[in-house]
Design an enzyme around this catalytic site. Structure first.
Site, PDB file in Angstrom:
ATOM      1  N   ASP A  57       0.850  -1.193   0.000  1.00 36.39           N
ATOM      2  CA  ASP A  57       0.000   0.000   0.000  1.00 36.39           C
ATOM      3  C   ASP A  57       0.884   1.240   0.000  1.00 36.39           C
ATOM      4  O   ASP A  57       1.918   1.257   0.672  1.00 36.39           O
ATOM      5  CB  ASP A  57      -0.908  -0.005   1.238  1.00 36.39           C
ATOM      6  N   TYR A 115     -13.734   6.971 -13.087  1.00 40.21           N
ATOM      7  CA  TYR A 115     -13.576   5.877 -12.113  1.00 40.21           C
ATOM      8  C   TYR A 115     -14.225   4.599 -12.652  1.00 40.21           C
ATOM      9  O   TYR A 115     -13.592   3.539 -12.729  1.00 40.21           O
ATOM     10  CB  TYR A 115     -14.195   6.257 -10.760  1.00 40.21           C
ATOM     11  N   VAL A 168     -29.541  15.101   1.043  1.00 37.67           N
ATOM     12  CA  VAL A 168     -30.141  13.967   0.331  1.00 37.67           C
ATOM     13  C   VAL A 168     -30.440  14.450  -1.084  1.00 37.67           C
ATOM     14  O   VAL A 168     -31.305  15.304  -1.289  1.00 37.67           O
ATOM     15  CB  VAL A 168     -31.430  13.482   1.035  1.00 37.67           C
ATOM     16  N   PHE A 169     -29.703  13.919  -2.049  1.00 34.00           N
ATOM     17  CA  PHE A 169     -29.796  14.433  -3.425  1.00 34.00           C
ATOM     18  C   PHE A 169     -30.973  13.792  -4.155  1.00 34.00           C
ATOM     19  O   PHE A 169     -30.878  12.665  -4.618  1.00 34.00           O
ATOM     20  CB  PHE A 169     -28.481  14.177  -4.170  1.00 34.00           C
ATOM     21  N   ASP A 226     -26.338  14.961 -11.313  1.00 37.13           N
ATOM     22  CA  ASP A 226     -26.229  14.413 -12.670  1.00 37.13           C
ATOM     23  C   ASP A 226     -25.660  12.999 -12.621  1.00 37.13           C
ATOM     24  O   ASP A 226     -24.683  12.742 -11.918  1.00 37.13           O
ATOM     25  CB  ASP A 226     -25.293  15.277 -13.531  1.00 37.13           C
ATOM     26  N   GLY A 227     -26.275  12.120 -13.387  1.00 35.24           N
ATOM     27  CA  GLY A 227     -25.717  10.771 -13.525  1.00 35.24           C
ATOM     28  C   GLY A 227     -26.166   9.789 -12.467  1.00 35.24           C
ATOM     29  O   GLY A 227     -25.900   8.592 -12.583  1.00 35.24           O
TER      30      GLY A 227
END
Length: 338
Positions: free
Chosen positions: A31, A149, A217-218, A293-294
């Site tokens: 690591d 990602y 809270v989206f 978004d997304g």
């Protein structure tokens, strides 16, 4: 078995190392500590009941990995190391491709040179993209992930699949996680995000312990039961057990083995908030904010293949995920010491 765990001092890696040690395996952790702290290492040893070897270094250092594989006569590699923040990946795509894709190329090149051909890869449900049907099944075609990602995880899956096709003796497991949460039941090991948490449960935990004021809270207008997004949450200990089982059952079993590791049920943001409120005995301060978004309205795993082929299934509930997270956070409000 003698196991190299890349990213073994991180959140999922550390819990998996404990389970590997408890199951009698010899563990070498590699690591670079960019997303974790050295102070987790004695905790891994204490909870695992056995000493892991620690090497501070980067997966992009092929010579170092080759040395580790030879010196420790490694049988198998569990590959967690990588950058993992979706939002950050949009702002810093090259770093994500360098760490996650180039890092994996360096790792498997070293493995090939050392004749180590067992690999468990930490993949993600993000490789499915936006699917028309839920739950997600391994046989679905992969989609187009929204973020660098997610794209990096899909690229690595494709690279490893091509490698195994060219060299059929490899045994490669692609473990697609859904939303890992929770902590070790001892309360001494858990998720310790650097900076502002990107994931729901650790953010709620920091609100509960007083480090954050309120949870955003989206979206509360999704076509779900309470209007908030629905996800599949899996206890990190169940996830760790999944890695141990996959490693033991698939060793030297050539092929590309793809498994969803999830609970197989969806929980909404408010379900998680309510479970945490019950665990900590006080209300969680939250407010609604616009959708991001997304973000997808809802998805969860079909994990029946892992049950059928690996005899693995989750045993811990959402309430236990919240209780164990709170146990960790309340005992260690600032996370691991620096």
């Amino acid at each position: 078995m003698r196991v190299l765990v890349t990213g073994g001092s991180g959140y999922i890696g550390s819990h998996t190392c404990v389970q590997l040690l408890q199951n009698g395996h010899d563990v070498v952790i590699l690591d670079n500590l960019c997303n974790s702290k050295r102070s987790v290492l004695p905790v891994i040893e204490r909870l695992g009941g056995k000493h892991p070897t620690f090497v501070e270094g980067d997966i992009r250092n092929e010579a170092l990995i080759t040395e580790i594989l030879h010196d420790h006569a490694i049988d198998t590699v569990i590959h967690f190391a990588g950058l993992k923040a979706v939002g950050e990946s949009v702002a810093r795509p090259l770093e994500y491709y360098d760490n996650n894709v180039n890092g994996t190329l360096r790792l498997v090149s070293a493995m090939r040179a050392a004749n180590v051909k067992n690999l468990i890869f930490s993949s993600s449900a993000t490789v499915y993209g936006d699917q028309p049907k839920i739950p997600y099944v391994e046989s679905f075609p992969t989609g187009t992930p929204q973020s660098p990602y997610g794209k990096s995880k899909l690229m690595v899956e494709q690279i490893l699949t091509d490698l195994q096709k060219a060299q059929p003796e490899w045994s490669i497991a692609l473990l697609r996680y859904f939303n890992p949460v929770g902590a070790h039941p001892s309360g001494d090991m858990g998720e310790d995000p650097q900076g502002i948490p990107n994931n729901l449960m650790p953010y709620i935990a920091q609100v509960a312990v007083g480090r954050r004021e309120s949870l955003a809270v989206f979206g509360n207008d999704y076509p779900t039961e309470d209007g908030t997004g629905v996800r599949d949450y899996i206890h990190v200990m169940d996830l760790a057990d999944g890695h141990v089982v996959a490693m033991e059952k698939l060793a030297d079993k050539s092929g590309v083995h793809i498994y969803n590791l999830g609970a197989g049920v969806g929980s909404s943001v408010l379900d998680v908030v309510n479970a945490f409120s019950k665990a900590c005995g006080k209300p969680i301060n939250y407010h609604f904010a616009p959708r991001r978004d997304g973000d997808l309205p809802a998805y969860w795993a079909d994990a029946s293949k892992a049950d059928r082929e690996l005899n693995w299934r989750v045993t811990r509930t959402l309430d236990e995920m919240a209780q164990d997270t709170w146990h960790w956070q309340s005992r260690h409000p600032q996370g691991y010491p620096d």
